[in-house]
Scaffold this motif. Structure first.
Motif, short mmCIF file in Angstrom:
data_model
loop_
_atom_site.label_atom_id
_atom_site.label_comp_id
_atom_site.label_asym_id
_atom_site.label_seq_id
_atom_site.Cartn_x
_atom_site.Cartn_y
_atom_site.Cartn_z
N HIS A 145 -14.83 -4.93 -20.48
CA HIS A 145 -13.63 -4.88 -20.59
C HIS A 145 -13.08 -5.18 -22.16
O HIS A 145 -11.91 -4.80 -22.32
CB HIS A 145 -12.99 -6.37 -19.89
CG HIS A 145 -13.70 -7.40 -20.32
ND1 HIS A 145 -13.24 -8.15 -21.56
CD2 HIS A 145 -14.48 -8.39 -20.06
CE1 HIS A 145 -13.79 -9.19 -21.93
NE2 HIS A 145 -14.60 -9.45 -20.77
N SER A 185 -12.85 -0.65 -26.61
CA SER A 185 -11.44 -0.04 -26.75
C SER A 185 -11.49 1.09 -27.73
O SER A 185 -10.52 1.27 -28.40
CB SER A 185 -10.41 -1.24 -27.24
OG SER A 185 -10.92 -1.92 -28.25
N GLU A 187 -12.92 4.80 -18.21
CA GLU A 187 -12.03 4.18 -19.20
C GLU A 187 -11.56 5.20 -20.33
O GLU A 187 -12.50 6.28 -20.32
CB GLU A 187 -12.85 3.28 -20.09
CG GLU A 187 -13.10 1.84 -19.54
CD GLU A 187 -13.52 0.91 -20.48
OE1 GLU A 187 -13.09 0.88 -21.65
OE2 GLU A 187 -13.85 -0.26 -19.99
#
Length: 201
Positions: free
Chosen positions: A31, A34, A146
């Motif tokens: 999570h 990025s 993602e």
């Protein structure tokens, strides 16, 4: 008296074996991925990946007959197959025993450092490459779906190459040193891998 470069190399090697109580896949969780920076940091703070990547470079330098292309087989094989495994994971390809194989990669690469086993270049690349696939699949499965998956993987690959180079530099600095230094480092990585393997087996 050890040189500053050798001391730095030993510190890096020691850092790769600091923890034996974490799970076999540690570090930045899915999570928090990025982009490039997050991907770059993941192998640096995931001790399992850090130890395996440094150990591959360390073994490659210690087992090489001389400086040259021979040094690159192990690191190139690992980095290439890490990317292959990551792409597999992104595509949702699940392979069995990912966590045990990641742990086993530490055990095996640690023992390779201890033994300084010398094998043909292609064999070295394929040998460590098999383990790298499992490291890559673990990352790819985390990142599947993602939007930042590819920048993150590029960051991971960059860190992987950096850690291989650090291992190569450390191994080259230790080639002419007392053999117990490199053997102790390799055994630390192997013990870490054995402990992790018992946790996930």
């Amino acid at each position: 008296m050890l040189s500053t470069r050798t001391k730095s190399a030993l510190i890096l090697i020691a850092a790769s074996a600091l923890s034996m109580s974490a799970s076999a896949h540690t570090g930045v969780e899915a999570h928090s991925h990025s982009g490039f920076i997050s991907g770059f940091l993941h192998p640096l703070f995931g001790l399992d990946h850090l130890a395996a990547m440094v150990a591959v470079g360390l073994w490659s330098a210690l087992a090489a007959r001389k400086a040259g292309p021979e040094l690159a087989w192990g690191p190139v094989g690992f980095a290439t197959m890490l990317l292959v495994g990551a792409v597999m994971g992104l595509q949702g390809v699940a392979v069995p025993a990912v966590e045990p194989m990641i742990a086993a990669s530490l055990l095996v690469t640690g023992l390779l450092v201890v033994s300084r086993l010398r094998v043909p270049g292609l064999v070295a690349a394929l040998g460590v490459g098999v383990f790298a696939v499992f490291h890559g699949v673990a990352h790819g499965l985390e990142l599947a779906g993602e939007a930042s998956a590819w920048p993150t993987l590029v960051g991971m690959l960059a860190a992987t190459v950096l850690l291989h180079c650090a291992g190569l530099a450390a191994g080259w600095a230790l080639r002419q040193r007392t053999v117990w230094i490199s053997r102790t480092a390799g055994m630390a990585v192997a013990v870490m891998g054995g402990a992790l393997l018992m946790q996930v087996a």
